[in-house]
Design an enzyme around this catalytic site. Structure first.
Site, PDB file in Angstrom:
ATOM      1  N   SER A 176      51.010 -41.212 -26.727  1.00  0.00           N
ATOM      2  CA  SER A 176      50.215 -41.737 -25.625  1.00  0.00           C
ATOM      3  C   SER A 176      50.220 -43.250 -25.506  1.00  0.00           C
ATOM      4  O   SER A 176      49.990 -43.782 -24.419  1.00  0.00           O
ATOM      5  CB  SER A 176      48.765 -41.247 -25.755  1.00  0.00           C
ATOM      6  OG  SER A 176      48.193 -41.695 -26.972  1.00  0.00           O
ATOM      7  N   HIS A 204      50.585 -35.364 -22.599  1.00  0.00           N
ATOM      8  CA  HIS A 204      51.212 -36.289 -21.657  1.00  0.00           C
ATOM      9  C   HIS A 204      52.576 -35.812 -21.175  1.00  0.00           C
ATOM     10  O   HIS A 204      53.251 -36.532 -20.439  1.00  0.00           O
ATOM     11  CB  HIS A 204      51.340 -37.672 -22.300  1.00  0.00           C
ATOM     12  CG  HIS A 204      50.025 -38.306 -22.628  1.00  0.00           C
ATOM     13  ND1 HIS A 204      49.335 -39.101 -21.737  1.00  0.00           N
ATOM     14  CD2 HIS A 204      49.268 -38.235 -23.753  1.00  0.00           C
ATOM     15  CE1 HIS A 204      48.206 -39.506 -22.299  1.00  0.00           C
ATOM     16  NE2 HIS A 204      48.143 -38.990 -23.525  1.00  0.00           N
ATOM     17  N   LYS A 236      45.049 -34.782 -17.096  1.00  0.00           N
ATOM     18  CA  LYS A 236      46.119 -35.748 -16.834  1.00  0.00           C
ATOM     19  C   LYS A 236      46.945 -35.264 -15.647  1.00  0.00           C
ATOM     20  O   LYS A 236      46.520 -35.425 -14.513  1.00  0.00           O
ATOM     21  CB  LYS A 236      46.926 -35.972 -18.110  1.00  0.00           C
ATOM     22  CG  LYS A 236      46.046 -36.567 -19.215  1.00  0.00           C
ATOM     23  CD  LYS A 236      46.759 -36.737 -20.510  1.00  0.00           C
ATOM     24  CE  LYS A 236      45.855 -37.400 -21.548  1.00  0.00           C
ATOM     25  NZ  LYS A 236      44.712 -36.570 -21.966  1.00  0.00           N
TER      26      LYS A 236
END
Length: 388
Positions: A176, A204, A236
């Site tokens: 990240s 992610h 996300k």
């Protein structure tokens, strides 16, 4: 003895490590309002631009009208609503797993999985740059805790040789703060050779990587047998909230029976599950979002390299620029803010000492013109530094 909190806070300020919360006064998007001012924002993990998508918003509104605004109880009491069940089934199909278990947050998901799978007498192996939630879970599990050098297969081999009991190898998929990828095929090979399980937190990667947005496993073409434990977050690329664990029937049932963070937490609002079902559909069908995002990533990297900026090896929307000194990183972030551009300065202990950085994140909602505006702002900061 009293707690001298004031001294601790003062020391953090003196070290340029003090954290403050920007007050957002608009929905997520490429242009936001923070504390009364408008900024072009490059700080959000809303990679596909779905957090304020009209279809996702409408699905949540309709879900709230039908199911109310609270989960009411834990999933095991009376908090497991039909939208939760439908989302678990849809995510299982999306990930190619037998079952999925919804969690209220990514932090909670990682705590739940690791503490349920290993304990005293076992071993958990971590990449040194794993997310804090993974590291905390390893420490709390009571298992033998060992960290190998970042993406270093030789370092991992050495730690496997000292492993005992059941061994769980844990890694981020996309890291990240660096934006680089874990070498999953090689990690899976080592895990198999040592009779260990591989757990990947692909928070992610989902939505961004892979032809269909299936994340790092789709990117590498890995199967469920090679990566038995898969964790993803919904806040996300999905643009909503919560997290999930995907795996075999036995894994999910084990978590339902033994994962304390799952057992003793109220379920997320059913309306959030309704919204996530809508965002999952967009993630799977609107491939242009990933294609546009990749074009922006290439545009930014080419422009940043032309400026001589210290980029990291990242093919993802996470594009850190290494500054080094925390005070300098804060100063550049402040200058960009004066130019109407919002970019966060990430400092220790989130990143190693001496590696403070600007963490730039791109989204499918950005335009090429906005990325050029960011590059122009970075160039202006360079010129100002030369003039000092």
């Amino acid at each position: 003895m009293s707690f001298d909190l004031a001294a601790r806070l003062a020391a953090r300020q003196a070290d340029n490590l003090y954290r403050q919360r920007p007050l957002l006064q608009s929905p997520q998007g490429p242009v936001v309002q923070v504390e009364g001012k408008e900024y072009l924002a490059f700080s959000s993990n809303d990679y596909l631009g779905l957090a304020n998508h009209p279809q996702v918003v409408e699905a949540m509104q309709q879900g709230a009208a039908r199911w109310g605004v609270g989960g009411g109880a834990s999933h095991l009491v009376i908090g497991h609503s039909e939208p939760h069940h439908q989302l678990e089934q849809a995510l299982a199909e999306f990930t190619g797993r037998e079952r999925v278990l919804l969690m209220s947050s990514g932090y909670m998901a990682n705590l739940a999985v690791i503490t349920a799978l290993v304990g005293q007498g076992d071993t958990v192996l971590h990449d040194r740059l794993n997310h804090a939630s993974l590291l905390d879970a390893g420490l709390l599990s009571g298992a033998r805790f060992s960290r190998y050098l970042h993406n270093d297969l030789d370092s991992l081999k050495q730690r496997f040789q000292r492993a005992q009991g059941h061994t769980l190898l844990v890694t981020d998929g996309v890291f990240s703060m660096d934006g680089d990828l874990a070498p999953l095929p090689e990690l899976a090979e080592q895990a198999k050779a040592h009779g260990a399980w591989l757990m990947v937190d692909d928070a992610h990667g989902f939505g961004v990587l892979g032809k269909n947005g299936g994340g790092l496993l789709e990117h590498y073409g890995l199967t469920a047998s090679e990566v038995p434990v898969l964790v993803g977050t919904l806040g996300k690329s999905f643009g909503t909230a919560g997290a999930f664990v995907a795996g075999s029937e036995e894994l999910i049932e084990t978590l339902i029976q033994f994962a304390r963070p799952y057992i003793y937490t109220t379920s997320s609002p059913p309306a959030v599950a309704c919204a996530t079902l809508a965002s999952l559909h967009l993630l799977q069908t609107e491939h242009w979002r990933r294609e546009h995002l990749q074009q922006l990533i290439q545009q930014f990297r080419q422009g940043a390299q032309a400026l001589g900026l210290n980029l990291m090896d990242s093919p993802t929307p996470i594009q850190p620029i290494i500054i080094g000194d925390s005070g300098k990183a804060m100063a550049i972030s402040a200058k960009l803010r004066q130019l109407g551009i919002l970019v966060g300065a990430i400092r220790p202990p989130t990143v190693p000492a001496g590696s403070a950085r600007l963490r730039i994140t791109l989204t499918a909602a950005h335009t090429a013109e906005q990325v050029q505006q960011l590059l122009d702002g970075l160039a202006a900061c360079q010129l100002e530094a030369c003039d000092e």
